[in-house]
Design an enzyme around this catalytic site. Structure first.
Site, mmCIF file in Angstrom:
data_model
loop_
_atom_site.group_PDB
_atom_site.id
_atom_site.type_symbol
_atom_site.label_atom_id
_atom_site.label_comp_id
_atom_site.label_asym_id
_atom_site.label_seq_id
_atom_site.Cartn_x
_atom_site.Cartn_y
_atom_site.Cartn_z
ATOM 1 N N HIS A 177 -2.091 0.715 7.195
ATOM 2 C CA HIS A 177 -2.418 1.009 5.805
ATOM 3 C C HIS A 177 -2.022 2.433 5.474
ATOM 4 C CE1 HIS A 177 -4.331 0.185 2.033
ATOM 5 N NE2 HIS A 177 -5.287 1.092 2.176
ATOM 6 N N CYS A 210 0.811 -1.218 0.000
ATOM 7 C CA CYS A 210 0.000 0.000 0.000
ATOM 8 C C CYS A 210 0.840 1.261 0.000
ATOM 9 C CB CYS A 210 -0.958 -0.010 1.189
ATOM 10 S SG CYS A 210 -0.155 -0.052 2.801
ATOM 11 N N ASP A 239 -8.275 5.689 -2.251
ATOM 12 C CA ASP A 239 -7.419 4.573 -1.846
ATOM 13 C C ASP A 239 -6.974 3.826 -3.099
ATOM 14 O OD1 ASP A 239 -6.092 2.517 -0.640
ATOM 15 O OD2 ASP A 239 -7.631 2.124 0.862
#
Length: 674
Positions: A471, A427, A487
């Site tokens: 994250h 991520c 995202d």
């Protein structure tokens, strides 16, 4: 084949002093073992070596080492502590030294006075365990060590004869049970002015996976950490997992290598304000946050009111992050309200947005070329920003990009490598490359770190968020909307967002074998244990002053305060002291069972006409009785010798209960008729 009876029998043959010393060494070894995860390896090895050395000396009956050895080892330990911790003060250095001192003190364990020093040094060392953890498992281990120390202490106060350790343990257990009501009253009513364990944590010793800066690969190294970051209890049904974004540090400054929080050159008056606008119904929840040694209060996006954090106050930064005045060094529980539907930031371009367009020169040239291409295809300016964002997301979905935990080491141009060469990453790689591309297209953007998702514990209903749920995502500024969450990881791997494809730490051999036999057993066992530990956290570690005042209200106080707590506690202490005084008076009237049995034998013989001293020993009584030369007299004499052996012999042939029964069956002589 060796059996358990062999070492037990060998221990029974040892002199009492050697047996008691070995037991104390075993208790100290357990205390040191509990601390091995928090002290340097050399400290654990040194303590183990010293205890093993002392054990050998005890078994052989050899003399203890002289002061040269003890002083030399002490100086070595001090030097090693200074080299390891760069100091001799502070939590970690202090705990290291106290463990070494506890082990070294056993090398001069000669008299009862030395034993008492070891006892209380052991009690103090037990307390230091709570500097690192107050979990249920830690408390259970400390309880075992506490009972061991109490048993050794009681045994040291039984100098006559050879009492068994089991007898000392029963006395220690009884004392602990008698003291339990007082400890419970102190726990419930002692005023809580601040966290119990308030020592400042050492630098860089935090447990959280988040940081004030982010290098590519940092969060990827944490993702397999299965420790719990926090537990959340929602009022009502929890929101969908793909909407659970717990906001942490916001990173806006990029130097080509790492991301850091914003350090603006603009005056504060020109900086951005939160300008938070919410809609819909709030989500109400309670968070139990594990210690992370950072001043971050993790909340769902976005909260209007400050959470109620015990012992401190929380404030919101212009980037919607909640922080406290001090680091979270212990387990805390707080309540909060968040709105999942919200907007924040300015609606129109302002000067402060220029901070979120800055990129270092000389980095990622191919990404800048990609930005030029996309702007040529979809237009430029604020009105084209939504289309440019969508084009970047479409490229992630259809461009063969892959989500992986092993992306390899990136070079200087991290965004270029992700977009054109590797096309894979975790991520943080995806979020960083996405934000760099946004800024190259003149779209203000920044990185937000925190936790996403989690899993429901079916045993207690709490939502568990682990370190592996750390994250990183992006926020872009769009005209007329303000800051909008994007995202990009969800475009590469949709299953990562939410709970469809949670990351898991590798299993051990035992857990893997159990899962093979029963696929759900491991998950059930872990959920049950975490639910039990969570109950401990809620009922014990988070028992705050508010809970104390609620208890007083339940007892009938209208508007209780800390003074009422103090008066109630003082009243209970006075009551307990009075009961203790009455118990002491009753105890004084009681007599040692062995002495009472001996007095009964003296009384029987005195009634039979034997002229004996008032303090005659069992052997003197036996000698006087044997002069009668009758079978009854021989039985009485043997019984008296058994009574003496029960108290003083190394291996008594009968216990006190059997002697008491035999006393009733003996035919005692009667007083001769005049």
């Amino acid at each position: 084949m060796l059996s358990l009876a062999s070492p037990l029998a060998a221990a029974a043959r040892l002199p009492r002093e050697a047996r008691d010393t070995l037991f104390l060494l075993a208790v100290i070894g357990w205390i040191v073992l509990l601390q091995t995860g928090h002290i340097p390896l050399w400290c654990s090895l040194m303590a183990a070596g010293v205890l093993a050395w002392r054990t050998v000396l005890t078994l052989r009956g050899a003399p203890l080492p002289g002061w040269v050895w003890r002083v030399g080892l002490l100086l070595l330990a001090i030097a090693a502590t200074a080299l390891t911790h760069r100091t001799l003060v502070g939590r970690d250095a202090g705990v290291t030294l106290i463990v070494v001192l506890l082990a070294l003190k056993t090398l001069e364990l000669r008299a009862r006075r030395d034993a008492f020093v070891v006892f209380f040094l052991g009690f103090f060392t037990l307390l230091t365990h709570f500097f690192y953890s107050q979990s249920l498992l830690t408390a259970a281990g400390i309880l075992v060590a506490l009972m061991g120390l109490l048993t050794a202490l009681v045994n040291a106060h039984m100098p006559v004869g050879r009492p068994s350790l089991w007898q000392a343990a029963r006395v220690a257990g009884g004392m602990a049970l008698l003291g339990a009501p007082i400890m419970l009253a102190l726990f419930l009513l002692f005023p809580r002015m601040a966290p119990l364990w308030g020592l400042p944590a050492d630098e860089n010793s935090g447990r959280s996976g988040l940081s004030n800066e982010m290098r590519v690969g940092q969060i990827a190294q944490l993702v397999l950490d299965d420790r719990i970051a926090m537990r959340v209890r929602f009022e009502g049904p929890p929101p969908p997992a793909n909407r659970l974004y717990f906001r942490g540090p916001v990173l806006s400054d990029f130097n080509g290598v790492e991301w850091k929080p914003l350090n603006s050159d603009f005056p504060r008056s020109l900086g951005l304000s939160p300008d938070l606008r919410v809609s819909g119904e709030p989500v109400r929840y309670e968070v139990t946050l594990e210690p992370n040694d950072k001043p971050w209060v993790l909340l769902l996006d976005a909260a209007v009111a400050a959470p109620e954090v015990p012992g401190t106050q929380a404030r919101m930064t212009p980037e919607l992050q909640w922080v406290t005045r001090r680091a979270i060094g212990s387990l805390v529980r707080y309540r909060a309200e968040s709105y999942l539907d919200f907007r924040h930031g300015p609606d129109r371009p302002v000067l402060g947005l220029q901070d979120y367009l800055q990129l270092p020169g000389g980095f990622n040239p191919r990404t800048h070329e990609l930005a030029v291409t996309l702007r040529r295809e979809h237009g430029a300016g604020p009105d084209a920003a939504p289309a440019l964002v969508q084009a970047a997301l479409d490229r992630l979905r259809a461009g063969g990009y892959r989500y992986t935990l092993e992306p390899g080491v990136y070079g200087q141009h991290t965004a270029d490598e992700f977009w054109f060469d590797r096309r894979e990453g975790f991520c943080e790689h995806i979020a960083s490359a996405f934000v760099v591309l946004m800024r190259a297209m003149d779209i203000p953007a920044r990185i937000v770190t925190g936790y996403q998702g989690g899993e429901m514990n079916g045993v207690d209903g709490y939502w568990t968020v682990r370190q592996r749920d750390a994250h990183a995502w992006a926020e872009v500024w769009l005209q007329g909307q303000g800051w909008v969450r994007v995202d990009p990881t969800g475009a590469v791997a949709p299953g990562r967002i939410g709970s469809l494809q949670r990351l898991s730490a590798p299993e051990g051999a035992v857990a893997g074998a159990i899962r093979t036999l029963n696929p759900t057993l491991v998950a059930q066992l872990r959920a049950t244990w975490e639910a039990i530990n969570n109950r401990w956290n809620q009922w014990v570690l988070n028992y705050t002053q508010g809970e104390q005042l609620n208890l007083l209200r339940a007892l009938g106080f209208d508007e209780p305060d800390w003074a009422d707590l103090a008066y109630t506690l003082i009243g209970l202490v006075v009551l307990a002291s009075g009961l203790g005084a009455l118990w002491n008076l009753w105890e004084r009237q009681r007599q040692d069972p062995w002495l009472r049995l001996l007095d009964q034998a003296r009384l029987r013989l005195h009634r039979a006409g034997f002229a004996l001293p008032a303090r005659a020993t069992p052997r003197a009584l036996a000698t006087a009785v044997q002069q009668q030369c009758t079978d009854q007299a021989k039985d009485i004499a043997l019984w008296l010798l058994d009574l003496e052996a029960q108290r003083y012999a190394k291996e008594p042939s009968a216990d006190l209960r059997r002697l008491r029964a035999a006393f009733k069956q003996l035919h005692w002589p009667k007083r001769p008729s005049p």
